[in-house]
Design a protein around this motif. Structure first.
Motif, short mmCIF file in Angstrom:
data_model
loop_
_atom_site.label_atom_id
_atom_site.label_comp_id
_atom_site.label_asym_id
_atom_site.label_seq_id
_atom_site.Cartn_x
_atom_site.Cartn_y
_atom_site.Cartn_z
N ALA A 133 0.94 -1.06 -0.01
CA ALA A 133 0.00 0.08 -0.13
C ALA A 133 0.83 1.32 0.14
N ALA A 134 2.20 1.37 0.62
CA ALA A 134 2.94 2.36 0.80
C ALA A 134 3.63 2.70 -0.61
N GLY A 135 3.55 1.44 -1.53
CA GLY A 135 4.00 1.83 -3.05
C GLY A 135 5.32 0.74 -3.28
N SER A 136 5.69 0.06 -2.04
CA SER A 136 6.90 -1.02 -2.59
C SER A 136 6.57 -1.73 -3.61
N PRO A 137 7.61 -2.11 -4.35
CA PRO A 137 7.21 -3.24 -5.47
C PRO A 137 7.30 -4.48 -4.93
N VAL A 138 6.61 -5.61 -5.60
CA VAL A 138 6.53 -7.14 -4.81
C VAL A 138 7.63 -7.45 -4.85
N TRP A 139 8.60 -7.38 -5.88
CA TRP A 139 9.87 -7.93 -5.63
C TRP A 139 10.78 -7.38 -4.30
N TYR A 140 10.47 -6.31 -4.11
CA TYR A 140 11.34 -5.60 -2.68
C TYR A 140 10.57 -6.18 -1.60
N VAL A 141 9.11 -6.23 -1.42
CA VAL A 141 8.48 -6.89 -0.33
C VAL A 141 9.02 -8.19 -0.04
N ALA A 142 8.90 -8.96 -1.22
CA ALA A 142 9.44 -10.37 -1.22
C ALA A 142 10.89 -10.70 -0.42
N ALA A 143 11.70 -9.60 -1.02
CA ALA A 143 13.24 -9.51 -0.27
C ALA A 143 13.20 -9.36 0.95
#
Length: 60
Positions: A15-25
Motif C-alpha cells: 500500500a505504501a508503494g513498494s514493489p512486489v520484488w522488494y516486499v518479497a526480499a
C-alpha cells in the motif's frame, strides 16, 4: 482472509508503494506469495489496500 502479522506487513508495504520484488526480499518470501496476499487485499489498488489495513486495526 488471514490477518497474520506477516500479511499486515505485506499489505502495508504494498500500500505504501513498494514493489512486489522488494516486499518479497524484505519478508524473505516468494514473489508469487506476496502477489497472492496483495491480490486478496486489493493489490494493485492502493486505496483498497489501505482500507484493508484499517479493517486489520479495527477491534472485533
Amino acid at each position: 482472509m488471514c490477518t497474520t502479522p506477516e500479511h499486515r506487513t505485506i499489505v502495508a508495504m504494498l500500500a505504501a508503494g513498494s514493489p512486489v520484488w522488494y516486499v518479497a526480499a524484505v519478508t524473505k518470501s516468494d514473489r508469487h506469495y506476496i502477489y497472492t496476499v496483495g491480490a486478496q487485499h486489493g493489490y494493485p489498488d492502493r486505496v483498497a489496500m489501505r482500507q484493508s489495513l484499517r479493517q486489520f486495526a479495527e477491534p472485533r
